[in-house]
Design an enzyme around this catalytic site. Sequence first.
Site, PDB file in Angstrom:
ATOM      1  N   HIS A  84      57.253  88.486  81.116  1.00  0.00           N
ATOM      2  CA  HIS A  84      57.957  88.147  82.370  1.00  0.00           C
ATOM      3  C   HIS A  84      58.275  89.448  83.100  1.00  0.00           C
ATOM      4  O   HIS A  84      59.217  90.148  82.745  1.00  0.00           O
ATOM      5  CB  HIS A  84      59.250  87.396  82.067  1.00  0.00           C
ATOM      6  CG  HIS A  84      59.984  86.924  83.290  1.00  0.00           C
ATOM      7  ND1 HIS A  84      60.503  85.644  83.398  1.00  0.00           N
ATOM      8  CD2 HIS A  84      60.298  87.533  84.459  1.00  0.00           C
ATOM      9  CE1 HIS A  84      61.092  85.500  84.562  1.00  0.00           C
ATOM     10  NE2 HIS A  84      60.991  86.645  85.237  1.00  0.00           N
ATOM     11  N   HIS A 110      58.355  91.479  87.160  1.00  0.00           N
ATOM     12  CA  HIS A 110      58.160  91.489  88.607  1.00  0.00           C
ATOM     13  C   HIS A 110      57.584  92.838  88.985  1.00  0.00           C
ATOM     14  O   HIS A 110      58.254  93.865  88.843  1.00  0.00           O
ATOM     15  CB  HIS A 110      59.494  91.260  89.327  1.00  0.00           C
ATOM     16  CG  HIS A 110      60.108  89.944  88.970  1.00  0.00           C
ATOM     17  ND1 HIS A 110      59.847  88.784  89.680  1.00  0.00           N
ATOM     18  CD2 HIS A 110      60.934  89.579  87.954  1.00  0.00           C
ATOM     19  CE1 HIS A 110      60.499  87.774  89.111  1.00  0.00           C
ATOM     20  NE2 HIS A 110      61.154  88.235  88.068  1.00  0.00           N
ATOM     21  N   LYS A 130      54.939  79.178  87.622  1.00  0.00           N
ATOM     22  CA  LYS A 130      56.364  79.494  87.543  1.00  0.00           C
ATOM     23  C   LYS A 130      57.120  78.601  88.510  1.00  0.00           C
ATOM     24  O   LYS A 130      56.803  78.567  89.703  1.00  0.00           O
ATOM     25  CB  LYS A 130      56.583  80.966  87.896  1.00  0.00           C
ATOM     26  CG  LYS A 130      58.048  81.403  87.994  1.00  0.00           C
ATOM     27  CD  LYS A 130      58.700  81.476  86.626  1.00  0.00           C
ATOM     28  CE  LYS A 130      60.181  81.803  86.723  1.00  0.00           C
ATOM     29  NZ  LYS A 130      60.463  83.189  87.009  1.00  0.00           N
ATOM     30  N   HIS A 180      62.445  79.047  85.678  1.00  0.00           N
ATOM     31  CA  HIS A 180      63.728  79.706  85.917  1.00  0.00           C
ATOM     32  C   HIS A 180      64.757  78.598  85.753  1.00  0.00           C
ATOM     33  O   HIS A 180      64.939  77.777  86.655  1.00  0.00           O
ATOM     34  CB  HIS A 180      63.796  80.345  87.305  1.00  0.00           C
ATOM     35  CG  HIS A 180      65.100  81.056  87.539  1.00  0.00           C
ATOM     36  ND1 HIS A 180      65.193  82.420  87.699  1.00  0.00           N
ATOM     37  CD2 HIS A 180      66.374  80.588  87.580  1.00  0.00           C
ATOM     38  CE1 HIS A 180      66.473  82.761  87.841  1.00  0.00           C
ATOM     39  NE2 HIS A 180      67.205  81.659  87.772  1.00  0.00           N
ATOM     40  N   HIS A 202      64.156  83.978  80.463  1.00  0.00           N
ATOM     41  CA  HIS A 202      65.398  84.776  80.402  1.00  0.00           C
ATOM     42  C   HIS A 202      66.627  83.971  79.973  1.00  0.00           C
ATOM     43  O   HIS A 202      67.574  83.773  80.734  1.00  0.00           O
ATOM     44  CB  HIS A 202      65.673  85.499  81.723  1.00  0.00           C
ATOM     45  CG  HIS A 202      65.342  84.735  82.981  1.00  0.00           C
ATOM     46  ND1 HIS A 202      65.884  83.520  83.271  1.00  0.00           N
ATOM     47  CD2 HIS A 202      64.526  85.031  84.013  1.00  0.00           C
ATOM     48  CE1 HIS A 202      65.405  83.103  84.427  1.00  0.00           C
ATOM     49  NE2 HIS A 202      64.579  83.997  84.900  1.00  0.00           N
ATOM     50  N   ASP A 249      61.845  90.508  82.401  1.00  0.00           N
ATOM     51  CA  ASP A 249      62.378  90.177  83.725  1.00  0.00           C
ATOM     52  C   ASP A 249      62.730  91.444  84.495  1.00  0.00           C
ATOM     53  O   ASP A 249      63.673  91.456  85.302  1.00  0.00           O
ATOM     54  CB  ASP A 249      63.590  89.231  83.636  1.00  0.00           C
ATOM     55  CG  ASP A 249      63.884  88.555  84.978  1.00  0.00           C
ATOM     56  OD1 ASP A 249      63.009  88.588  85.870  1.00  0.00           O
ATOM     57  OD2 ASP A 249      64.985  88.019  85.132  1.00  0.00           O
TER      58      ASP A 249
HETATM   59 ZN   LIG Z   1      62.266  86.967  86.847  1.00  0.00          ZN
END
Ligand SMILES: [Zn+2]
Length: 338
Positions: free
Chosen positions: A15, A17, A99, A136, A171, A244
């Site tokens: 995970h 970004h 996602k 999420h 997460h 994350d």
């Molecule tokens: Zn994230």
Amino acid sequence: MNVPKLTMRRPDDFHVHLRDGWTLKQVLPATAEVFARALVMPNTTPPILNASDAIRYRSEILGECGKGGFTPLMTIQITDATVPETVRTASQAGVVAGKLYPVGVTTNSENGATDIKALYQVFGEMERAGMVLCLHGEEPGEFCLERESYFLDALEGLAGSFPRLRIVLEHLSSEEAVETVLALPETVAATITAHHLVLTLDDVIGGKLQPHHFCKPLPKTPADRAALIEAAISGNPKFFFGSDSAPHRIPTKECADGAAGVFSAPTALPVLAGVFEHEDALDRFEAFVSGHGARFYGLSPNEGAITLERRPWKGRLRYCGEYVPFMAGKPIDWRVAG
Ligand SMILES: [Zn+2]
């Protein structure tokens, strides 16, 4: 002096970004130099919504990482506009996961899903195609510390309705979520970040405001953190690492309406090693970062090895002059060798 060393299979980050454009160029090395593969989140601006977006984004990432042997694992965002055909073509193009962000829960999720039930045909196609659903897991509109808790019903509903769909609750931040994932079938797994194993809400707002610790879902109580640590070190294959890591430039963090996200890519692996060492669980570290996730995603284990050394240092205050990495200025016991 004999420096303790830890050599293990190259890890995965399930995970991350990476953003795009100039930011991608800046932050990618922090991930690509340490992790063999990373699951790249689709909430760029504009977002990655289908096969052609993912193909373009993958080649942008590969164009920036040279010959380093880093493999980006691509995702698309599941929105109200996603249809089964979108999933089919994305899967054929090598996209491994979709996602889903409930609308408005975090950075660039204004286009998130408003009605999970309305997407059941899409999830059915993901199940058929073997595409993983990444969630999420926060329910919009609820009190901020309870959003994850409120989402767990939807998770249970999805797991019950799609018994062969692999689902990752991303997460994890609470004891209740750990228990829910444990109680669900083995098609349901979860990622755990490095920062949720270190921080509680006190580290965000308990003293002076710490904008670089502000993230979604919020770090919670010491008991929640203890449950996450227990899950991470348990050796249970349902739990694996996803950083994350979410870079935001300093002015967008240190301001009146700061963005959520912890930029952990530069320090996550050494910080995790410290957590596992503290729990006397270094023998289960490799499985958490290099084993369970790959197996859940149906990927072969990475080639090659990475070595960590126990040589304490202080986290750098800045990354590229524009970002504050996780644990900036704080003691970190381990470092990546080489
Ligand atoms: Zn994230």
